[in-house]
Scaffold this active site. Structure first.
Site, PDB file in Angstrom:
ATOM      1  N   HIS A 117       0.869  -1.179   0.000  1.00 29.65           N
ATOM      2  CA  HIS A 117       0.000   0.000   0.000  1.00 29.65           C
ATOM      3  C   HIS A 117       0.907   1.231   0.000  1.00 29.65           C
ATOM      4  CE1 HIS A 117      -2.843   2.931   1.740  1.00 29.65           C
ATOM      5  NE2 HIS A 117      -3.818   2.096   1.435  1.00 29.65           N
ATOM      6  N   ASP A 194       3.132  -4.399   8.176  1.00 28.56           N
ATOM      7  CA  ASP A 194       1.896  -3.644   7.987  1.00 28.56           C
ATOM      8  C   ASP A 194       0.745  -4.646   8.114  1.00 28.56           C
ATOM      9  OD1 ASP A 194      -0.356  -2.410   7.062  1.00 28.56           O
ATOM     10  OD2 ASP A 194       0.561  -1.575   5.250  1.00 28.56           O
ATOM     11  N   GLN A 197      -4.325  -5.288   6.954  1.00 29.32           N
ATOM     12  CA  GLN A 197      -5.265  -6.251   6.345  1.00 29.32           C
ATOM     13  C   GLN A 197      -5.161  -7.644   6.953  1.00 29.32           C
ATOM     14  OE1 GLN A 197      -7.639  -5.333   4.442  1.00 29.32           O
ATOM     15  NE2 GLN A 197      -6.952  -3.304   3.811  1.00 29.32           N
ATOM     16  N   LYS A 220     -10.474  -0.724  10.472  1.00 27.98           N
ATOM     17  CA  LYS A 220     -10.572  -1.912   9.615  1.00 27.98           C
ATOM     18  C   LYS A 220     -10.917  -3.156  10.434  1.00 27.98           C
ATOM     19  CE  LYS A 220      -7.280  -0.114   6.224  1.00 27.98           C
ATOM     20  NZ  LYS A 220      -8.086   0.238   5.043  1.00 27.98           N
ATOM     21  N   CYS A 358      -4.684   2.264  -3.775  1.00 26.81           N
ATOM     22  CA  CYS A 358      -3.482   2.830  -3.132  1.00 26.81           C
ATOM     23  C   CYS A 358      -2.294   1.876  -3.231  1.00 26.81           C
ATOM     24  CB  CYS A 358      -3.733   3.191  -1.673  1.00 26.81           C
ATOM     25  SG  CYS A 358      -4.892   4.528  -1.488  1.00 26.81           S
TER      26      CYS A 358
HETATM   27  N1  PLP Z   1      -1.704  -0.581   4.667  1.00 26.15           N
HETATM   28  C1  PLP Z   1      -2.596  -1.408   4.107  1.00 26.15           C
HETATM   29  C2  PLP Z   1      -2.173  -2.790   3.718  1.00 26.15           C
HETATM   30  C3  PLP Z   1      -3.905  -0.968   3.902  1.00 26.15           C
HETATM   31  O1  PLP Z   1      -4.798  -1.794   3.342  1.00 26.15           O
HETATM   32  C4  PLP Z   1      -4.262   0.347   4.276  1.00 26.15           C
HETATM   33  C5  PLP Z   1      -5.623   0.849   4.001  1.00 26.15           C
HETATM   34  O2  PLP Z   1      -6.328   0.394   3.158  1.00 26.15           O
HETATM   35  C6  PLP Z   1      -3.298   1.149   4.867  1.00 26.15           C
HETATM   36  C7  PLP Z   1      -2.039   0.664   5.048  1.00 26.15           C
HETATM   37  C8  PLP Z   1      -3.628   2.533   5.312  1.00 26.15           C
HETATM   38  O3  PLP Z   1      -4.538   2.496   6.370  1.00 26.15           O
HETATM   39  P1  PLP Z   1      -5.163   3.844   6.949  1.00 26.15           P
HETATM   40  O4  PLP Z   1      -5.755   4.571   5.777  1.00 26.15           O
HETATM   41  O5  PLP Z   1      -6.189   3.360   7.930  1.00 26.15           O
HETATM   42  O6  PLP Z   1      -4.064   4.606   7.591  1.00 26.15           O
END
Ligand code: PLP
Length: 400
Positions: A117, A194, A197, A220, A358
């Site tokens: 992401h 990270d 997910q 999430k 993203c």
């Molecule tokens: N990392 C991953 C794998 C994500 O799926 C997301 C959001 O979709 C993020 C980071 C960013 O999360 P946030 O927008 O809640 O900061």
């Protein structure tokens, strides 16, 4: 789970029963979380940590209990290793700044993967630009899994950190963290995971994973927006400088010198989102009551059914088909733009997400304008998937 637990799902959209399959973007909140937030504002709202009065002490108690609940949920050794942030993005930015200040110098190297992401790319890229360091990227195999042999070849004596997703937000693929982390540790390199997910879908234990940092977002996992977590092993967090200055993160302040607070407060400048942390605690409790293994097993059944049903539609390409996945599945329909398909699905009450999610480098790699992503949650039913499939077939016939 009671079928009325998620009131938002009881509505109709465009005259159809809402089928919400955009859970990788954000999840819906159970009534218990909505009630908790209402209760917090109506009965004990007061700023934490600084008050001797009753409400402030209650608020502090709730906030610190929430920290302990998060530590227990992800298997951290202590609540001091849990830093509340604004979300995954904020957690990674904080870490990139703080770790970068302490450990990154010109010529040093940071490793990420091709399927990250943007939140797990751009903060490291910005750090590399600031410090004249180098960002290296783990390539993908033809089946879109990480090329682990190539990953190992990226290591040099300049490698300082690896930061990878546990689960891809586009493909749903579960990355081989054990291999990634153990190899990095053989080279005395810390790993940030990270978990945005993964935490909502599969049981996570940071001690068993042995990752050095782990980040995720409350929204999430059925909790409120504007709240996230940065877990770090105590021995790492103690070595890192604060990323932000302000109230709460200090011990003593004078114009000649300021000393910093103990963990985790050193990293929490300003009034924390203590209402949000209470909501998250209730959300985690909700998941725990259902059983984390049970939720993971149930969602896996839904994912398997979804992939089987999609595979039967002519002209569909499923990305990373047949590989173990959690939460999300991406696909495209031959000769159709994902945006058009998504728009027609919406007209039929089905919420999915289209676009680059993203993760532009991955989408460029796939050489498509975007994908159609359906993502499940613990409230997803077979009926939801059947509705998606029927709506998808109809959309295809209308667009073809
Ligand atoms: N990392 C991953 C794998 C994500 O799926 C997301 C959001 O979709 C993020 C980071 C960013 O999360 P946030 O927008 O809640 O900061």
């Amino acid at each position: 789970m009671n079928e009325n637990d998620f009131p938002i799902l009881l509505q109709q959209v465009h005259g159809r029963r809402l089928v919400y399959l955009d859970n990788a973007a954000t999840t819906q909140k159970p009534q218990q979380v909505l009630d908790a937030i209402q209760e917090a504002y109506t009965t004990w709202n007061a700023n934490v940590h600084r008050g001797v009065h009753h409400l402030s002490q209650l608020a502090t108690q709730h906030h610190e209990q929430a920290r302990q609940a998060v530590a227990d949920f992800i298997g951290a050794k202590s609540a001091g290793e849990i830093i509340f942030t604004k979300g995954t993005t904020d957690s990674i930015n904080m870490l990139a700044f703080s770790f970068g200040e302490q450990f990154i110098h010109e010529g040093d190297e940071i490793i990420v993967s091709y399927l990250e992401h943007h939140s797990n790319i751009v903060p490291w890229q910005m750090l590399c630009n600031r410090k004249k360091a180098v960002l290296k990227v783990i390539p993908l195999r033809a089946d879109l899994s990480l090329e682990i042999e190539q990953y190992k070849c990226l290591f040099t004596d300049k490698t300082r950190l690896v930061s990878v997703a546990h689960v891809s937000n586009v493909l749903g693929i579960i990355n081989p963290l054990q291999d990634i982390i153990s190899f990095a540790h053989e080279h005395h390199v810390p790993v940030c995971v990270d978990g945005a997910q993964s935490v909502p879908h599969i049981p996570v234990n940071v001690c068993a994973l042995d990752c050095d940092f782990f980040v995720f977002s409350a929204h999430k996992i059925y909790g409120p927006t504007g709240l996230g977590v940065l877990y770090g092993k105590q021995e790492w967090l103690e070595q890192l400088p604060p990323a932000q200055g302000g109230g709460e993160m200090i011990n003593h302040v004078s114009f000649s010198a300021t000393t910093y607070n103990a963990l985790p407060y050193k990293f929490e400048a300003g009034t924390p989102n203590f209402i949000g942390s209470y909501g998250l605690q209730v959300a985690l409790h909700y998941v725990e009551q259902l059983g984390r293994e049970q939720v993971a097993d149930y969602e896996l059944q839904m994912m398997t059914y979804l992939e089987q049903q999609l595979a039967q539609i002519q002209g569909i390409t499923i990305y990373a088909a047949g590989q173990p996945k959690a939460g999300a599945i991406s696909f495209n329909v031959a000769n159709l733009h994902p945006f058009d398909v998504g728009t027609l699905l919406d007209q039929q009450g089905v919420a999915i997400r289209t676009g680059h999610h993203c993760a532009e480098p991955l989408i460029d790699y796939l050489q498509v304008p975007g994908t159609i992503r359906a993502s499940v949650a613990l409230y997803t039913t077979k009926e939801d998937i059947d509705t998606l499939i029927t709506a998808l077939k109809k959309s295809i016939s209308m667009l073809s």
